[in-house]
Design a protein around this motif. Structure first.
Motif, short mmCIF file in Angstrom:
data_model
loop_
_atom_site.label_atom_id
_atom_site.label_comp_id
_atom_site.label_asym_id
_atom_site.label_seq_id
_atom_site.Cartn_x
_atom_site.Cartn_y
_atom_site.Cartn_z
N ARG A 73 0.82 -1.22 0.00
CA ARG A 73 0.00 0.00 0.00
C ARG A 73 0.86 1.27 0.00
O ARG A 73 0.36 2.36 -0.31
N THR A 74 2.14 1.14 0.33
CA THR A 74 3.00 2.31 0.26
C THR A 74 3.09 2.85 -1.17
O THR A 74 3.34 4.05 -1.36
N SER A 75 2.88 1.99 -2.15
CA SER A 75 2.90 2.47 -3.54
C SER A 75 1.75 3.42 -3.82
O SER A 75 1.87 4.36 -4.61
N ILE A 76 0.60 3.21 -3.15
CA ILE A 76 -0.54 4.12 -3.29
C ILE A 76 -0.20 5.46 -2.64
O ILE A 76 -0.48 6.53 -3.20
N LEU A 77 0.40 5.40 -1.45
CA LEU A 77 0.78 6.63 -0.77
C LEU A 77 1.82 7.41 -1.57
O LEU A 77 1.78 8.64 -1.62
N ALA A 78 2.75 6.70 -2.20
CA ALA A 78 3.76 7.36 -3.02
C ALA A 78 3.13 8.04 -4.22
O ALA A 78 3.52 9.15 -4.60
N ALA A 79 2.16 7.37 -4.85
CA ALA A 79 1.46 7.97 -5.99
C ALA A 79 0.74 9.24 -5.57
O ALA A 79 0.75 10.25 -6.28
N LEU A 80 0.10 9.20 -4.41
CA LEU A 80 -0.60 10.38 -3.89
C LEU A 80 0.39 11.50 -3.58
O LEU A 80 0.15 12.67 -3.92
N PHE B 278 13.48 10.46 -22.65
CA PHE B 278 14.03 9.11 -22.53
C PHE B 278 13.60 8.45 -21.23
O PHE B 278 13.19 7.29 -21.21
N THR B 279 13.67 9.20 -20.12
CA THR B 279 13.26 8.65 -18.83
C THR B 279 11.77 8.31 -18.83
O THR B 279 11.36 7.27 -18.30
N ALA B 280 10.95 9.21 -19.40
CA ALA B 280 9.50 8.93 -19.48
C ALA B 280 9.25 7.68 -20.30
O ALA B 280 8.38 6.86 -19.95
N TRP B 281 10.01 7.50 -21.36
CA TRP B 281 9.85 6.30 -22.19
C TRP B 281 10.15 5.03 -21.40
O TRP B 281 9.48 4.01 -21.56
N SER C 97 3.44 2.48 -16.68
CA SER C 97 2.48 3.52 -16.34
C SER C 97 1.05 3.13 -16.70
O SER C 97 0.09 3.71 -16.17
N LYS C 98 0.90 2.14 -17.57
CA LYS C 98 -0.45 1.75 -17.99
C LYS C 98 -1.15 0.88 -16.96
O LYS C 98 -2.39 0.77 -16.98
N THR C 99 -0.40 0.26 -16.07
CA THR C 99 -1.01 -0.67 -15.12
C THR C 99 -0.69 -0.34 -13.67
O THR C 99 -1.36 -0.85 -12.77
N ASP C 100 0.29 0.50 -13.41
CA ASP C 100 0.73 0.77 -12.05
C ASP C 100 0.66 2.26 -11.78
O ASP C 100 1.36 3.05 -12.40
N LEU C 101 -0.20 2.66 -10.85
CA LEU C 101 -0.40 4.08 -10.55
C LEU C 101 0.86 4.72 -10.00
O LEU C 101 1.14 5.89 -10.28
N GLY D 69 2.84 7.89 -11.76
CA GLY D 69 3.26 9.14 -11.15
C GLY D 69 4.66 9.53 -11.60
O GLY D 69 4.92 10.69 -11.94
N ALA D 70 5.58 8.55 -11.61
CA ALA D 70 6.94 8.82 -12.06
C ALA D 70 6.94 9.19 -13.54
O ALA D 70 7.65 10.11 -13.98
#
Length: 352
Positions: free
Chosen positions: A131-138, A183-186, A192-196, A200-201
């Motif tokens: 669940r820390t991944s949700i907090l990080a996205a927020l 390049f980093t975004a790529w 990014s399509k499956t992991d919130l 975010g990154a």
């Protein structure tokens, strides 16, 4: 009336294996089926299910390496850009450097969540720390809007006091920024399509690439027209565009942190699937929520008047929930619909 739950088996690495359902012969039983969850952020996973020979596997995504590359590139570029921006009197470059530094913090937050989500479940954290991944996205969504607020504030101030910008060097530096951030975004695009959390990154990097593109456009126009106000106005326009694109991240991460049903799961379809699965007569207390930005959990009470349908039936239902609705962890409690128990549940306000 509540039955027991099966324990979660795990391998030597601490990752969950499929916990085969069991019951104690009581008509009111519960089963927990934990599918091999998506190996959280960086280890990939592969799994097969016996549905007519169908099998599929997912290749690993090494997020550790991607995060390391992203952090190193953006720290180096942000420092160079900040120095150049002050030297060349370009607000757009300074704003872009500040945004890059906030992105570094965002990347570190997301990376920390990736690491924490791999930790084994414990007695205190029985679901692990996914669940820390949700907090990080927020947190990343909030950081984006804080950075945008700073850009807007500085741009409004610069409108009142426009400054001459050395357009040639600014364009060169901004073009480098487009290459680095693009390049980093790529690198993050696939996840990014499956992991919130990864989204975010990705949005941080894509936003920086957009800011750099705006810097190039405004500097080129200033070189031709001499309009000094183009620099702060471009920053304002880019800030609005980024805010528009980042709003979804803020809303989705906030909803998941409040245990909302994940956007990709159709709760009514799940309810219909369970309710019409023989020998289920009805269901209640259906709950669907996110264990992390990738894993989804479900609990439900199924009323089967004829008694417990058997472990094989429960396994098939859990497998289909995983295949059809991407639900990784399902806990189903079987009830026979005993009138006395139903009346007690209603008096306690538990029926819905």
């Amino acid at each position: 009336m509540h039955g027991h739950h099966s324990h979660h088996a795990s391998d030597d690495a601490g990752h969950p294996r499929h916990a085969h359902p069991h019951h104690d012969g009581d008509a009111h039983g519960a089963t927990t089926s934990s599918h091999p969850q998506k190996e959280a952020h960086g280890h990939g996973h592969g799994h097969t299910h016996g549905h007519g020979g169908h099998a599929h596997a997912h290749g690993p995504i090494n997020y550790d390496r991607i995060f390391a590359i992203g952090v190193a590139l953006n720290v180096s570029y942000a420092l160079i850009e900040a120095v150049a921006g002050f030297w060349l009197h370009s607000l757009a470059l300074v704003a872009d450097a500040g945004h890059n530094l906030s992105d570094v913090l965002g990347l570190l937050l997301a990376w920390a969540a990736v690491w924490l989500s791999r930790r084994k479940p414990s007695a205190r954290h029985s679901y692990g720390l996914g669940r820390t991944s949700i907090l990080a996205a927020l947190a990343n969504a909030v950081l984006l809007f804080v950075a945008l607020g700073a850009i807007v504030w500085e741009a409004i101030g610069r409108l009142n006091e426009p400054q001459v910008v050395a357009t040639g060097p600014v364009i060169v530096i901004a073009l480098i920024g487009i290459a680095i951030n693009g390049f980093t975004a790529w690198l993050f695009m696939r996840g990014s399509k499956t992991d919130l959390n990864v989204r975010g990154a990705y949005l941080h990097m894509a936003a920086d690439a957009a800011v750099s593109a705006g810097v190039v456009a405004s500097a080129a126009l200033m070189g031709v027209t001499g309009w000094l106000w183009l620099d702060p106005v471009t920053s304002l326009i880019i800030a609005v565009v980024i805010a528009w694109g980042s709003w979804r991240l803020l809303v989705d991460s906030l909803r998941l942190s409040l245990d909302a049903v994940p956007a990709h799961v159709d709760a009514s379809a799940v309810a219909g699937f369970l309710a019409h699965r023989a020998p289920v007569q009805s269901l209640h207390d259906l709950h669907i929520w996110a264990l992390s930005t990738e894993a989804v959990a479900l609990t439900a009470h199924l009323v089967c008047p004829d008694g417990h349908p058997g472990d094989a039936w429960l396994k098939d239902v859990c497998d289909e929930l995983h295949e059809r609705f991407a639900i990784d962890h399902a806990t189903l409690q079987i009830e026979t619909g005993d009138a006395a128990h139903c009346a007690l549940r209603e008096r306690c306000g538990l029926a819905h």
